[in-house]
Design a protein around this motif. Structure first.
Motif, short mmCIF file in Angstrom:
data_model
loop_
_atom_site.label_atom_id
_atom_site.label_comp_id
_atom_site.label_asym_id
_atom_site.label_seq_id
_atom_site.Cartn_x
_atom_site.Cartn_y
_atom_site.Cartn_z
N ALA A 172 0.83 -1.21 0.00
CA ALA A 172 0.00 0.00 0.00
C ALA A 172 0.86 1.26 0.00
CB ALA A 172 -0.92 0.00 1.21
N VAL A 173 1.98 1.22 0.73
CA VAL A 173 2.84 2.40 0.85
C VAL A 173 3.67 2.59 -0.41
CG1 VAL A 173 4.79 3.39 2.09
CG2 VAL A 173 2.93 2.34 3.35
N LEU A 174 4.30 1.52 -0.89
CA LEU A 174 5.20 1.63 -2.03
C LEU A 174 4.47 1.55 -3.37
CD1 LEU A 174 8.17 -0.57 -0.77
CD2 LEU A 174 7.89 1.91 -0.61
N GLY A 175 3.41 0.79 -3.39
CA GLY A 175 2.60 0.70 -4.60
C GLY A 175 3.27 0.02 -5.76
N HIS A 176 4.33 -0.76 -5.50
CA HIS A 176 5.04 -1.42 -6.59
C HIS A 176 4.27 -2.62 -7.13
CE1 HIS A 176 9.06 0.32 -4.92
NE2 HIS A 176 8.32 1.21 -5.55
N ARG A 177 3.49 -3.25 -6.25
CA ARG A 177 2.71 -4.41 -6.66
C ARG A 177 1.32 -4.30 -6.04
NH1 ARG A 177 5.67 -9.74 -5.00
NH2 ARG A 177 3.96 -10.63 -6.22
N PRO A 178 0.31 -4.82 -6.72
CA PRO A 178 -1.05 -4.75 -6.16
C PRO A 178 -1.23 -5.79 -5.06
CG PRO A 178 -1.08 -5.97 -8.22
CD PRO A 178 0.34 -5.42 -8.06
N ILE A 179 -2.27 -5.62 -4.28
CA ILE A 179 -2.65 -6.62 -3.28
C ILE A 179 -3.64 -7.56 -3.95
CG2 ILE A 179 -3.79 -7.02 -1.07
CD1 ILE A 179 -2.81 -4.29 -0.15
N GLU A 180 -3.17 -8.76 -4.30
CA GLU A 180 -4.04 -9.71 -4.98
C GLU A 180 -5.15 -10.17 -4.03
OE1 GLU A 180 -0.80 -10.09 -4.52
OE2 GLU A 180 0.24 -10.53 -6.41
N PRO A 181 -6.31 -10.54 -4.58
CA PRO A 181 -7.44 -10.94 -3.73
C PRO A 181 -7.13 -12.11 -2.80
CG PRO A 181 -8.21 -10.52 -5.96
CD PRO A 181 -6.70 -10.46 -6.01
N ASP A 182 -6.24 -13.02 -3.25
CA ASP A 182 -5.95 -14.19 -2.42
C ASP A 182 -4.76 -13.99 -1.50
OD1 ASP A 182 -4.01 -14.15 -4.40
OD2 ASP A 182 -3.92 -16.35 -4.56
N LEU A 183 -4.15 -12.81 -1.52
CA LEU A 183 -2.96 -12.60 -0.71
C LEU A 183 -3.22 -12.75 0.79
CD1 LEU A 183 0.04 -11.98 -0.63
CD2 LEU A 183 -0.51 -9.52 -0.70
N PRO A 184 -4.32 -12.25 1.35
CA PRO A 184 -4.56 -12.46 2.79
C PRO A 184 -4.54 -13.93 3.19
CG PRO A 184 -6.02 -10.76 1.98
CD PRO A 184 -5.34 -11.35 0.77
N GLU A 185 -5.18 -14.79 2.38
CA GLU A 185 -5.19 -16.22 2.71
C GLU A 185 -3.79 -16.83 2.56
OE1 GLU A 185 -7.57 -14.68 1.06
OE2 GLU A 185 -9.25 -15.06 2.44
N ARG A 186 -3.04 -16.41 1.55
CA ARG A 186 -1.69 -16.94 1.36
C ARG A 186 -0.79 -16.53 2.52
NH1 ARG A 186 -0.77 -14.12 -4.01
NH2 ARG A 186 1.43 -14.52 -3.55
N LEU A 187 -0.90 -15.31 2.96
CA LEU A 187 -0.09 -14.85 4.09
C LEU A 187 -0.47 -15.61 5.36
CD1 LEU A 187 -0.10 -10.99 3.44
CD2 LEU A 187 1.86 -12.54 3.24
N THR A 188 -1.76 -15.83 5.53
CA THR A 188 -2.21 -16.59 6.71
C THR A 188 -1.60 -17.98 6.71
OG1 THR A 188 -4.31 -15.38 6.82
CG2 THR A 188 -4.23 -17.54 7.89
#
Length: 201
Positions: A172-188
Motif C-alpha cells: 500500500a505504501v510503495l505501490g510497486h505491486r497490487p494486493i491480490e485478492p488471495d494474498l490475505p489467505e496466502r499470508l495466513t
C-alpha cells in the motif's frame, strides 16, 4: 456555534458532544486522506467540521492527539477484529479487512503517514501509541488461539501480526505491486505453516 462548558459536554456523551466529536474526527480523516499529515492543522479541521477552533483544542489539546484519535477511530471501524472460532479464519478475515482498508484513500494515507519517521517527539509518540493500540486490539486473535490450543503458549503475538500485515502495508505504501485478492489467505497460510514448523521442530 455556541460553545458549551466541558462539564456540560461530559454530562451529555450521547448528545451534541458525540456529534461534535464525530464531525471533527471525520474531518481530520478527510484532511489526512486528501492532504497528508504534514498539512493537517487544527484550524483546518475545525473549519471543515463546522466547529470553533477552541472546541477542538479544549477536547484534544494538540494536533498529535487529534490525529491519533482520528486514526484509532477510523482503523477500528475499518479493520474490525473477527471472532470466527478458528485462528486460520480469524487471521485471514483480519488480513482481508486490512487489505480493503488500505485500498481506500484514508487507509493509504494512514499507512504512508505511519511509515514516515518524525523528528517531532509528540508525533512519534502518537504513532507508537497508535500501533500499540492496534496490536493490543488485534492481539486477542492470537490470545484466543493459544487458549484453544491452536497455537503454542509462547507464540509471539506481535511477530505473528507483523508477519501477516507488513506485506500488505508495504504494498500500500510503495505501490510497486497490487494486493491480490488471495494474498490475505496466502499470508495466513505462510504464518501458520511457519508456527507449526517451529513447534514440530
Amino acid at each position: 456555534m455556541t460553545e458549551e462548558e466541558p462539564e456540560a459536554i461530559r454530562r451529555r456523551p450521547g448528545g451534541r458532544a458525540a456529534r461534535v466529536r464525530q464531525a471533527v474526527l471525520t474531518a481530520a480523516m478527510e484532511v489526512l486522506a486528501e492532504e497528508g499529515i504534514a498539512r493537517l492543522t487544527i484550524a483546518g479541521v475545525a473549519a471543515r467540521a463546522g466547529v470553533n477552533e477552541t472546541t477542538v483544542y479544549r477536547r484534544w489539546g494538540t494536533r498529535e492527539k487529534l490525529v491519533l484519535d482520528a486514526m484509532l477511530a477510523g482503523s477500528s471501524a475499518g479493520i474490525p477484529v473477527p471472532d470466527t472460532g478458528a485462528v486460520r479464519t480469524d487471521l485471514a478475515a483480519f488480513a482481508r479487512a486490512l487489505a480493503e482498508y488500505l485500498a481506500t484513500p484514508t487507509g493509504r494515507s494512514v499507512a504512508r503517514a505511519a511509515a514516515l519517521s518524525s523528528d517531532d517527539p509528540d508525533l512519534a509518540e502518537a504513532w507508537q501509541t497508535f500501533w500499540q493500540s492496534r496490536l493490543d486490539q488485534a492481539g486477542v486473535i492470537v490470545t484466543r488461539a493459544v487458549e484453544r490450543g491452536e497455537l503454542p503458549a509462547d507464540t509471539d503475538t506481535a511477530l505473528v501480526l507483523e508477519l501477516l500485515c507488513s506485506p500488505l502495508q508495504t504494498r500500500a505504501v510503495l505501490g510497486h505491486r497490487p494486493i491480490e485478492p488471495d494474498l490475505p489467505e496466502r499470508l495466513t497460510s505462510l504464518v501458520l505453516d511457519g508456527l507449526r514448523a517451529r513447534t514440530d521442530g
